[in-house]
Design an enzyme around this catalytic site. Structure first.
Site, short mmCIF file in Angstrom:
data_model
loop_
_atom_site.label_atom_id
_atom_site.label_comp_id
_atom_site.label_asym_id
_atom_site.label_seq_id
_atom_site.Cartn_x
_atom_site.Cartn_y
_atom_site.Cartn_z
N HIS A 1 0.82 -1.21 0.00
CA HIS A 1 0.00 0.00 0.00
C HIS A 1 0.85 1.26 0.00
CE1 HIS A 1 0.81 0.87 4.28
NE2 HIS A 1 0.67 -0.44 4.50
N CYS B 1 3.47 -5.21 6.35
CA CYS B 1 3.06 -4.75 5.03
C CYS B 1 4.21 -4.07 4.30
CB CYS B 1 1.90 -3.75 5.17
SG CYS B 1 0.31 -4.52 5.49
#
Length: 267
Positions: A227, A243
């Site tokens: 992201h 992440c």
């Protein structure tokens, strides 16, 4: 909302949903607007919700050494064509679980193919343990080819974008900290999210990877995401709960190119 960049562009009706990923310091709750499936044989792209891990995951697939780059010149992806896709542990075996299409979010189901037999394909599953696979009948899916792959290298905090087996772009990224490392392995992109809260940039891909440390996070299953971020100072460092963070312009560039099912490797 996102638009297909390389194929005829379509918009879909916005649907609301909330998804929890393992992300940098907080939970990313997002709304999404699933894109309609592209015509076969175009790889399907979606903006979708994170699937719930199956209670009966299949055995982890044996692969080459983890440091070997997983960037094939072309990858077969399987887009579900019916309302359900039965999954078996082996070709011709009994059904062990059933995947819904569309997903609960309303987005189409697209899977990365890792092996083929007569009338069957082996696909990666977004569930624990990492590397879980299952077999589905070719009659239940539409197969197409994807020329892209992405490879994240933790030691350098970089993401290489491959097309036709060759590096075409390289981006700096942030990866997981020493306590919550990004798990190494060979995975695939499963959904594309459009975060509505601040901090996570304009786009977030879900993947078939799950944290090896966090079995749950903020109400979610500990799924690894790719992201954007508003914390640009973290890019190039080990800073997240697992992440992969990118500059917002960079994740936007990927969102405009990568279909679901694209290989995603962490090494």
């Amino acid at each position: 909302m996102p638009i297909l960049p390389t194929e005829p562009r379509r918009r879909a009706t916005l649907i609301a949903a909330a998804v929890a990923l393992v992300c940098a310091g907080a939970v990313a709750f997002v709304a999404f607007g699933p894109l309609s499936a592209a015509p076969t044989p175009t790889p399907t792209r979606s903006v979708a919700a994170t699937p719930t891990p199956s209670p009966t995951p299949q055995a982890t697939r044996t692969a080459a050494p983890v440091d070997a780059v997983d960037a094939p010149a072309s990858t077969t992806v399987a887009a579900a064509t019916g309302a359900e896709v039965p999954v078996s542990a082996e070709p011709g075996g009994a059904t062990t679980q059933t995947l819904s299409n569309p997903q609960a979010s309303g987005a189409p189901l697209v899977l990365r193919v890792v092996d083929e037999r007569a009338g069957w394909v082996e696909v990666q599953l977004a569930q624990r343990p990492n590397g879980s696979t299952g077999w589905v009948r070719t009659s239940a899916v539409a197969l197409s080819e994807d020329p892209y792959a992405i490879v994240v290298t933790r030691s350098t905090n970089t993401l290489d974008l491959y097309r036709d087996g060759k590096v075409v772009e390289s981006y700096p990224v942030a990866t997981g900290t020493g306590g919550t490392p990004t798990p190494t392995g060979r995975y695939a992109l499963t959904e594309l999210l459009a975060p509505t809260n601040s901090g996570y940039g304009p786009y977030a891909y879900g993947t078939t990877a799950f944290s090896d440390v966090l079995n749950s996070f903020g109400g979610g299953p500990g799924q690894i995401g790719l992201h954007g971020t508003d914390d640009t100072s973290s890019i190039g460092t080990a800073a997240s709960h697992g992440c992969i963070r990118m500059h917002n312009d960079d994740i936007t560039a990927l969102a405009e190119r990568l279909p679901l099912g694209t290989p995603f490797q962490v090494r």
